[in-house]
Design an enzyme around this catalytic site. Sequence first.
Site, mmCIF file in Angstrom:
data_model
loop_
_atom_site.group_PDB
_atom_site.id
_atom_site.type_symbol
_atom_site.label_atom_id
_atom_site.label_comp_id
_atom_site.label_asym_id
_atom_site.label_seq_id
_atom_site.Cartn_x
_atom_site.Cartn_y
_atom_site.Cartn_z
ATOM 1 N N THR A 26 -59.618 187.156 157.773
ATOM 2 C CA THR A 26 -60.435 187.921 158.711
ATOM 3 C C THR A 26 -61.698 187.106 158.962
ATOM 4 O OG1 THR A 26 -59.622 189.999 157.796
ATOM 5 C CG2 THR A 26 -61.627 190.103 159.111
ATOM 6 N N LYS B 136 -68.336 193.399 155.402
ATOM 7 C CA LYS B 136 -68.018 192.126 156.068
ATOM 8 C C LYS B 136 -67.452 192.392 157.464
ATOM 9 C CE LYS B 136 -64.685 188.378 156.137
ATOM 10 N NZ LYS B 136 -63.510 187.729 155.590
ATOM 11 N N LYS C 107 -58.537 193.552 164.990
ATOM 12 C CA LYS C 107 -58.855 193.872 163.592
ATOM 13 C C LYS C 107 -60.271 194.454 163.459
ATOM 14 C CE LYS C 107 -59.146 193.213 158.985
ATOM 15 N NZ LYS C 107 -58.339 193.787 157.957
HETATM 16 P P1 NAD Z 1 -60.140 186.041 147.843
HETATM 17 O O1 NAD Z 1 -61.580 185.651 147.707
HETATM 18 O O2 NAD Z 1 -59.447 186.705 146.717
HETATM 19 O O3 NAD Z 1 -59.267 184.735 148.268
HETATM 20 C C1 NAD Z 1 -59.727 183.673 149.044
HETATM 21 C C2 NAD Z 1 -59.273 182.389 148.360
HETATM 22 O O4 NAD Z 1 -59.628 181.256 149.163
HETATM 23 C C3 NAD Z 1 -59.933 182.169 146.988
HETATM 24 O O5 NAD Z 1 -58.933 182.075 145.984
HETATM 25 C C4 NAD Z 1 -60.714 180.869 147.158
HETATM 26 O O6 NAD Z 1 -60.756 180.064 145.997
HETATM 27 C C5 NAD Z 1 -59.943 180.206 148.272
HETATM 28 N N1 NAD Z 1 -60.708 179.184 148.970
HETATM 29 C C6 NAD Z 1 -62.021 179.207 149.342
HETATM 30 N N2 NAD Z 1 -62.360 178.050 149.949
HETATM 31 C C7 NAD Z 1 -61.244 177.290 149.974
HETATM 32 C C8 NAD Z 1 -60.954 175.991 150.463
HETATM 33 N N3 NAD Z 1 -61.888 175.247 151.071
HETATM 34 N N4 NAD Z 1 -59.698 175.496 150.309
HETATM 35 C C9 NAD Z 1 -58.747 176.230 149.679
HETATM 36 N N5 NAD Z 1 -58.952 177.467 149.188
HETATM 37 C C10 NAD Z 1 -60.189 177.987 149.342
HETATM 38 O O7 NAD Z 1 -60.074 186.944 149.160
HETATM 39 P P2 NAD Z 1 -58.858 187.892 149.616
HETATM 40 O O8 NAD Z 1 -59.133 189.280 149.177
HETATM 41 O O9 NAD Z 1 -57.567 187.242 149.278
HETATM 42 O O10 NAD Z 1 -59.088 187.884 151.205
HETATM 43 C C11 NAD Z 1 -58.712 186.776 152.010
HETATM 44 C C12 NAD Z 1 -58.983 187.137 153.456
HETATM 45 O O11 NAD Z 1 -58.228 188.298 153.795
HETATM 46 C C13 NAD Z 1 -60.437 187.455 153.772
HETATM 47 O O12 NAD Z 1 -60.746 186.903 155.024
HETATM 48 C C14 NAD Z 1 -60.476 188.980 153.787
HETATM 49 O O13 NAD Z 1 -61.491 189.492 154.619
HETATM 50 C C15 NAD Z 1 -59.082 189.292 154.330
HETATM 51 N N6 NAD Z 1 -58.563 190.609 153.945
HETATM 52 C C16 NAD Z 1 -58.662 191.059 152.662
HETATM 53 C C17 NAD Z 1 -58.151 192.305 152.328
HETATM 54 C C18 NAD Z 1 -58.237 192.827 150.915
HETATM 55 O O14 NAD Z 1 -58.000 194.034 150.699
HETATM 56 N N7 NAD Z 1 -58.554 191.999 149.927
HETATM 57 C C19 NAD Z 1 -57.535 193.102 153.304
HETATM 58 C C20 NAD Z 1 -57.396 192.602 154.607
HETATM 59 C C21 NAD Z 1 -57.927 191.351 154.914
#
Ligand code: NAD
Length: 293
Positions: free
Chosen positions: A90, A240, A165
């Site tokens: 997102t 966010k 979204k």
């Molecule tokens: P998270 O922080 O658990 O995962 C993100 C991952 O990206 C981390 O493991 C981090 O180490 C990795 N990362 C960061 N920089 C990086 C790079 N340069 N190269 C490789 N990896 C890198 O977050 P999440 O909960 O998995 O969410 C991911 C996305 O999905 C976000 O944009 C969030 O807004 C969206 N989202 C989350 C949810 C939820 O319920 N968690 C629901 C819908 C959408």
Amino acid sequence: MSTSKIGFIGLGNMGAPMAANLAKAGHTVTGFDVAGTTAEGVGVAPDLQTAVTGMDVVITMLPNGSILRQVAAQAIPYMAAGTLFIDCSTVDVESAKNTSEAAENEDILAIDAPVSGGIGGAAGGTLTFMAGGSDAAFAKAKPLFDIMGQKAVHCGAAGSGQAAKICNNMILGVTMIATCEAFALADKLGLDRQKMFDVVSTSSGYSWSMNAYCPAPGIGPKSPADNGYEPGFAAELMLKDLGLSQQAAEMANADTPMGELARALYAQFVEDEGGKGKDFSAMLPRFEGRNRG
Ligand code: NAD
């Protein structure tokens, strides 16, 4: 089904189970995460370059738009023409459009495809994808969306997945606050919460927040309220998304007063009132403890 070589970047709370589901379905998935996280059935690449080189498909699931832009700038030079690049993070609409453009300049098929459904949806393969990109990119991505999710809507050109979204989540933030403040008012008026639910959930005040995710413990279907407001969908993630919707409104010169109020309230809740780490429906106990003015 033909199997693909998939590079999956960002194996966090959402990315890891999504990548695992693709591997379980028979695809060859190679993952990379700066934190060194892994996922079941997914090979580990030592760096980003290895994770994207020679892949049919590259999928990203990253925290925000600036990280996406940075990863895309580093990855695109190693992706062959014709590769499909799906970003499921997102992010702000500008970063989504910018990333698509950078990919398409190299004849890479790009699609922004943020999801709803949370960690449970990612694990269960029941996410909803909101996709923005060309017909060709969507057609190629659809079989993968079908593995990771239960529904995929092609919303239009690049950026329109993110637009759908953040508009959806702006409505969600506003209706959750309205539902919580109405419960707190009902309490002060001596109205039984179950009666409040019985009436509103079948009347014109109904919404997903009330009917499917009721913020009052013990009322309605099971929700984070029944589990001490453990997320679920954390208040800081709602903040966010509300921030992204205001950023987009600013860019598009749209008047969104309720969205801005919701953003400000969630900011106060998360930053000053201990809301961080709680489900976004914990707005109800917040209102319960307050008086007018
Ligand atoms: P998270 O922080 O658990 O995962 C993100 C991952 O990206 C981390 O493991 C981090 O180490 C990795 N990362 C960061 N920089 C990086 C790079 N340069 N190269 C490789 N990896 C890198 O977050 P999440 O909960 O998995 O969410 C991911 C996305 O999905 C976000 O944009 C969030 O807004 C969206 N989202 C989350 C949810 C939820 O319920 N968690 C629901 C819908 C959408």
